[in-house]
Design a protein around this motif. Structure first.
Motif, PDB file in Angstrom:
ATOM      1  N   TRP A   4      10.432   3.360  -9.913  1.00 56.66           N
ATOM      2  CA  TRP A   4      11.588   2.546  -9.524  1.00 56.66           C
ATOM      3  C   TRP A   4      11.435   1.110 -10.011  1.00 56.66           C
ATOM      4  CZ3 TRP A   4      12.637  -1.808  -6.680  1.00 56.66           C
ATOM      5  CH2 TRP A   4      13.974  -2.011  -6.351  1.00 56.66           C
ATOM      6  N   ALA A   5      10.234   0.561  -9.919  1.00 59.89           N
ATOM      7  CA  ALA A   5      10.034  -0.860 -10.202  1.00 59.89           C
ATOM      8  C   ALA A   5       9.958  -1.182 -11.686  1.00 59.89           C
ATOM      9  CB  ALA A   5       8.753  -1.350  -9.518  1.00 59.89           C
ATOM     10  N   LEU A   6       9.417  -0.281 -12.494  1.00 60.69           N
ATOM     11  CA  LEU A   6       9.185  -0.596 -13.908  1.00 60.69           C
ATOM     12  C   LEU A   6      10.450  -0.412 -14.733  1.00 60.69           C
ATOM     13  CD1 LEU A   6       5.603   0.878 -14.482  1.00 60.69           C
ATOM     14  CD2 LEU A   6       6.309  -1.372 -13.653  1.00 60.69           C
ATOM     15  N   ARG A   7      11.422  -1.261 -14.466  1.00 65.19           N
ATOM     16  CA  ARG A   7      12.694  -1.257 -15.189  1.00 65.19           C
ATOM     17  C   ARG A   7      13.089  -2.710 -15.452  1.00 65.19           C
ATOM     18  NH1 ARG A   7      14.910   3.890 -14.912  1.00 65.19           N
ATOM     19  NH2 ARG A   7      13.887   5.262 -13.406  1.00 65.19           N
ATOM     20  N   PRO A   8      13.723  -2.972 -16.585  1.00 66.22           N
ATOM     21  CA  PRO A   8      13.999  -4.364 -16.981  1.00 66.22           C
ATOM     22  C   PRO A   8      14.712  -5.194 -15.927  1.00 66.22           C
ATOM     23  CG  PRO A   8      14.434  -2.883 -18.813  1.00 66.22           C
ATOM     24  CD  PRO A   8      14.153  -2.013 -17.630  1.00 66.22           C
ATOM     25  N   ASP A   9      15.704  -4.621 -15.241  1.00 67.44           N
ATOM     26  CA  ASP A   9      16.465  -5.409 -14.273  1.00 67.44           C
ATOM     27  C   ASP A   9      15.696  -5.658 -12.983  1.00 67.44           C
ATOM     28  OD1 ASP A   9      16.647  -2.645 -13.764  1.00 67.44           O
ATOM     29  OD2 ASP A   9      18.434  -2.924 -12.521  1.00 67.44           O
ATOM     30  N   ARG A  10      14.551  -4.983 -12.815  1.00 68.64           N
ATOM     31  CA  ARG A  10      13.793  -5.140 -11.578  1.00 68.64           C
ATOM     32  C   ARG A  10      12.532  -5.975 -11.742  1.00 68.64           C
ATOM     33  NH1 ARG A  10      15.248   1.051 -10.320  1.00 68.64           N
ATOM     34  NH2 ARG A  10      17.367   0.612  -9.583  1.00 68.64           N
ATOM     35  N   VAL A  11      12.226  -6.364 -12.936  1.00 71.61           N
ATOM     36  CA  VAL A  11      11.039  -7.202 -13.150  1.00 71.61           C
ATOM     37  C   VAL A  11      11.420  -8.551 -13.751  1.00 71.61           C
ATOM     38  CG1 VAL A  11       9.393  -5.303 -13.304  1.00 71.61           C
ATOM     39  CG2 VAL A  11      10.607  -6.046 -15.362  1.00 71.61           C
ATOM     40  N   THR A  12      12.678  -8.921 -13.598  1.00 71.86           N
ATOM     41  CA  THR A  12      13.123 -10.227 -14.082  1.00 71.86           C
ATOM     42  C   THR A  12      12.364 -11.354 -13.407  1.00 71.86           C
ATOM     43  OG1 THR A  12      15.339  -9.335 -14.445  1.00 71.86           O
ATOM     44  CG2 THR A  12      15.126 -11.726 -14.389  1.00 71.86           C
ATOM     45  N   ALA A  13      12.172 -11.232 -12.100  1.00 72.69           N
ATOM     46  CA  ALA A  13      11.500 -12.288 -11.333  1.00 72.69           C
ATOM     47  C   ALA A  13      10.189 -11.808 -10.737  1.00 72.69           C
ATOM     48  CB  ALA A  13      12.425 -12.781 -10.220  1.00 72.69           C
ATOM     49  N   VAL A  14       9.783 -10.587 -11.078  1.00 72.17           N
ATOM     50  CA  VAL A  14       8.605  -9.971 -10.469  1.00 72.17           C
ATOM     51  C   VAL A  14       7.678  -9.419 -11.545  1.00 72.17           C
ATOM     52  CG1 VAL A  14       7.797  -8.092  -8.981  1.00 72.17           C
ATOM     53  CG2 VAL A  14       9.862  -9.354  -8.374  1.00 72.17           C
ATOM     54  N   ARG A  15       6.387  -9.673 -11.361  1.00 73.83           N
ATOM     55  CA  ARG A  15       5.365  -9.006 -12.172  1.00 73.83           C
ATOM     56  C   ARG A  15       4.702  -7.939 -11.305  1.00 73.83           C
ATOM     57  NH1 ARG A  15       1.318 -12.220 -13.023  1.00 73.83           N
ATOM     58  NH2 ARG A  15       2.017 -13.956 -11.734  1.00 73.83           N
ATOM     59  N   ILE A  16       4.406  -6.807 -11.898  1.00 71.54           N
ATOM     60  CA  ILE A  16       3.827  -5.681 -11.166  1.00 71.54           C
ATOM     61  C   ILE A  16       2.369  -5.504 -11.547  1.00 71.54           C
ATOM     62  CG2 ILE A  16       3.950  -3.199 -10.712  1.00 71.54           C
ATOM     63  CD1 ILE A  16       6.343  -4.680  -9.614  1.00 71.54           C
ATOM     64  N   GLY A  17       1.509  -5.482 -10.542  1.00 71.87           N
ATOM     65  CA  GLY A  17       0.106  -5.160 -10.753  1.00 71.87           C
ATOM     66  C   GLY A  17      -0.136  -3.723 -10.324  1.00 71.87           C
ATOM     67  N   VAL A  18      -0.633  -2.902 -11.231  1.00 71.23           N
ATOM     68  CA  VAL A  18      -0.884  -1.490 -10.938  1.00 71.23           C
ATOM     69  C   VAL A  18      -2.360  -1.342 -10.591  1.00 71.23           C
ATOM     70  CG1 VAL A  18      -0.755   0.878 -11.804  1.00 71.23           C
ATOM     71  CG2 VAL A  18       0.929  -0.821 -12.554  1.00 71.23           C
TER      72      VAL A  18
ATOM     73  N   GLN B 117       0.839  -1.194   0.000  1.00 70.63           N
ATOM     74  CA  GLN B 117       0.000   0.000   0.000  1.00 70.63           C
ATOM     75  C   GLN B 117       0.877   1.249   0.000  1.00 70.63           C
ATOM     76  OE1 GLN B 117      -3.871  -1.092   2.434  1.00 70.63           O
ATOM     77  NE2 GLN B 117      -2.082  -1.533   3.674  1.00 70.63           N
ATOM     78  N   ALA B 118       0.774   2.017  -1.077  1.00 72.59           N
ATOM     79  CA  ALA B 118       1.671   3.157  -1.264  1.00 72.59           C
ATOM     80  C   ALA B 118       1.342   4.334  -0.366  1.00 72.59           C
ATOM     81  CB  ALA B 118       1.651   3.596  -2.734  1.00 72.59           C
ATOM     82  N   TYR B 119       0.214   4.306   0.358  1.00 78.78           N
ATOM     83  CA  TYR B 119      -0.009   5.408   1.292  1.00 78.78           C
ATOM     84  C   TYR B 119       0.873   5.273   2.525  1.00 78.78           C
ATOM     85  CZ  TYR B 119      -3.605   2.653   3.984  1.00 78.78           C
ATOM     86  OH  TYR B 119      -4.288   1.731   4.729  1.00 78.78           O
ATOM     87  N   LEU B 120       1.591   4.168   2.622  1.00 79.72           N
ATOM     88  CA  LEU B 120       2.598   3.995   3.666  1.00 79.72           C
ATOM     89  C   LEU B 120       3.968   4.388   3.120  1.00 79.72           C
ATOM     90  CD1 LEU B 120       1.555   0.480   5.008  1.00 79.72           C
ATOM     91  CD2 LEU B 120       1.040   2.705   6.054  1.00 79.72           C
ATOM     92  N   PRO B 121       4.668   5.334   3.731  1.00 77.34           N
ATOM     93  CA  PRO B 121       6.025   5.648   3.283  1.00 77.34           C
ATOM     94  C   PRO B 121       6.926   4.417   3.299  1.00 77.34           C
ATOM     95  CG  PRO B 121       5.255   7.281   4.867  1.00 77.34           C
ATOM     96  CD  PRO B 121       4.240   6.187   4.865  1.00 77.34           C
ATOM     97  N   ASP B 122       6.614   3.463   4.176  1.00 79.70           N
ATOM     98  CA  ASP B 122       7.388   2.227   4.296  1.00 79.70           C
ATOM     99  C   ASP B 122       7.309   1.358   3.041  1.00 79.70           C
ATOM    100  OD1 ASP B 122       5.813   3.158   6.660  1.00 79.70           O
ATOM    101  OD2 ASP B 122       7.181   1.871   7.784  1.00 79.70           O
ATOM    102  N   ALA B 123       6.336   1.617   2.184  1.00 80.95           N
ATOM    103  CA  ALA B 123       6.101   0.747   1.027  1.00 80.95           C
ATOM    104  C   ALA B 123       7.295   0.723   0.075  1.00 80.95           C
ATOM    105  CB  ALA B 123       4.847   1.191   0.274  1.00 80.95           C
ATOM    106  N   PHE B 124       8.011   1.836  -0.042  1.00 80.64           N
ATOM    107  CA  PHE B 124       9.115   1.874  -0.999  1.00 80.64           C
ATOM    108  C   PHE B 124      10.239   0.927  -0.591  1.00 80.64           C
ATOM    109  CE2 PHE B 124      12.986   4.044  -2.750  1.00 80.64           C
ATOM    110  CZ  PHE B 124      12.768   3.677  -4.071  1.00 80.64           C
TER     111      PHE B 124
ATOM    112  N   ALA C 157       1.561   4.653 -16.140  1.00 78.85           N
ATOM    113  CA  ALA C 157       2.199   3.360 -15.909  1.00 78.85           C
ATOM    114  C   ALA C 157       2.307   2.560 -17.205  1.00 78.85           C
ATOM    115  CB  ALA C 157       1.405   2.565 -14.872  1.00 78.85           C
ATOM    116  N   ALA C 158       1.255   2.595 -18.022  1.00 82.99           N
ATOM    117  CA  ALA C 158       1.269   1.851 -19.280  1.00 82.99           C
ATOM    118  C   ALA C 158       2.321   2.410 -20.243  1.00 82.99           C
ATOM    119  CB  ALA C 158      -0.110   1.888 -19.926  1.00 82.99           C
ATOM    120  N   LEU C 159       2.410   3.716 -20.335  1.00 82.78           N
ATOM    121  CA  LEU C 159       3.398   4.338 -21.219  1.00 82.78           C
ATOM    122  C   LEU C 159       4.815   4.098 -20.713  1.00 82.78           C
ATOM    123  CD1 LEU C 159       1.620   7.728 -22.009  1.00 82.78           C
ATOM    124  CD2 LEU C 159       2.084   5.877 -23.623  1.00 82.78           C
ATOM    125  N   LEU C 160       5.003   4.197 -19.405  1.00 79.16           N
ATOM    126  CA  LEU C 160       6.317   3.968 -18.811  1.00 79.16           C
ATOM    127  C   LEU C 160       6.781   2.540 -19.096  1.00 79.16           C
ATOM    128  CD1 LEU C 160       8.030   5.934 -17.075  1.00 79.16           C
ATOM    129  CD2 LEU C 160       7.161   4.771 -15.051  1.00 79.16           C
TER     130      LEU C 160
END
Length: 331
Positions: free
Chosen positions: A182-196, A111-118, A207-210
């Motif tokens: 930060w997350a939507l970069r090739p080296d960071r989604v090798t093992a992770v899929r991101i749900g927006v 949950q991104a409303y938590l600063p801790d999320a990053f 997010a789609a354009l990025l």
């Protein structure tokens, strides 16, 4: 994504009943994606008894994942209150690191409303990459802005604490975009899929354009809440050729728990600054459009300057101060 509605369980009998309901949902041939909350399957979680709580949650999570494996159903671990963040992440990583579940795909929410999320996001992606190198399957991280703000505010007020989420909607929007950027970069989604997870069409488009420009579109999906903005959901589905709907369900005998859920959604959507509140007047050139576009741009500009450190800290070297207690009357 089917979510069995229900509030936090208080006793073992109810926890076992809810666990059985979840297993039955996983066995439904029409269901291939289920969200589970730790508070719905493990009662009386005690954070002071960390090891015991972690073991009990992990044991229930293993039961759920085994039931899901029988039908190939995807399990997503939902996030609720702030005090369960670390425990939820710990159980998720612990179980998926075990040999039995190394090849299991599963998801978790931040949950991104938590600063801790990053920092949590960075920790999860680092762990997922290391697990992938050991032959582990992909994991999914679902990014949302947060859905328990009123509860967090009440909890903070009752204890005399700072609220754990950001103090403003503007900060939350900026924090959400920091995580995505930060997350939507090739080296960071090798093992992770991101749900927006967002209904804000500016955020969805960004997010789609990025993802497209960075060549990671196949690792990113857009998610919305069933019934909230059906017309917009259909457009997103047609434009991006995919959409996942988070869909709450409840047994008719337990319909009372749906009332609290629906009330929270109504409260969120009616809040000042919420995108869905402005949706009815949103068209290019309208005042609502101009305001939402400006808020979006400000959030993008602030994404790397908004604080990303926990708001709730305690100096345990200081004497405890009573909060909100009136002195006893004396005669």
């Amino acid at each position: 994504n089917v979510n069995l509605l229900g509030e936090a369980v208080l006793g073992e009998r109810e926890a076992r009943r809810r666990l059985q309901q979840t297993i039955e949902l996983l066995a439904d041939p029409n269901v291939d994606y289920v969200s589970v909350k730790i508070s719905g399957i493990a009662p009386q979680i005690q954070h002071w008894a960390w090891d015991d709580s972690l073991e009990r949650i992990s044991d229930r999570l293993r039961t759920v994942l085994r039931a899901a494996a029988d039908r190939g159903t995807f399990v997503n671990l939902d996030m609720e209150e702030y005090h369960d963040l670390e425990l939820t992440m710990a159980a998720f990583r612990r179980v998926l690191d075990e040999d039995e579940f190394l090849r299991t795909e599963a998801g978790i929410v931040l949950q991104a409303y938590l600063p801790d999320a990053f920092d949590a996001l960075r920790a999860l992606i680092g762990w997922a990459n290391e697990r992938h190198q050991r032959g582990g399957a992909d994991v999914k991280v679902r990014l949302v802005k947060g859905a328990n703000l009123a509860m967090e505010r009440v909890d903070a007020a009752m204890h005399g604490w700072e609220q754990a989420p950001y103090p403003t909607k503007a900060d939350t929007d900026a924090g959400f975009k920091r995580c995505l950027d930060w997350a939507l970069r090739p080296d960071r989604v090798t093992a992770v899929r991101i749900g927006v997870g967002s209904h804000n069409l500016f955020d969805v488009a960004w997010a789609a354009l990025l993802a497209d420009r960075r060549g990671v579109s196949d690792r990113v999906g857009i998610e919305m809440l069933e019934g909230m903005a059906p017309a917009q959901s259909r457009v997103i589905r047609d434009e991006l050729r995919s959409l996942l709907l988070y869909t709450p369900v409840v047994d008719p005998d337990d319909f009372d728990v749906a009332i609290a859920y629906l009330f929270r959604r109504l409260e969120e959507n009616a809040a000042a600054g919420n995108f869905l509140r402005a949706l009815g007047d949103l068209e290019p050139g309208s005042g609502a459009f101009v305001d939402q576009a400006a808020a979006f741009r400000r959030a993008v500009e602030r994404r790397w300057t908004v604080p990303a450190t926990p708001r709730r800290t305690v100096d345990r070297s200081r004497p405890a101060e009573p909060f909100g207690l009136a002195p006893f009357a004396t005669e």
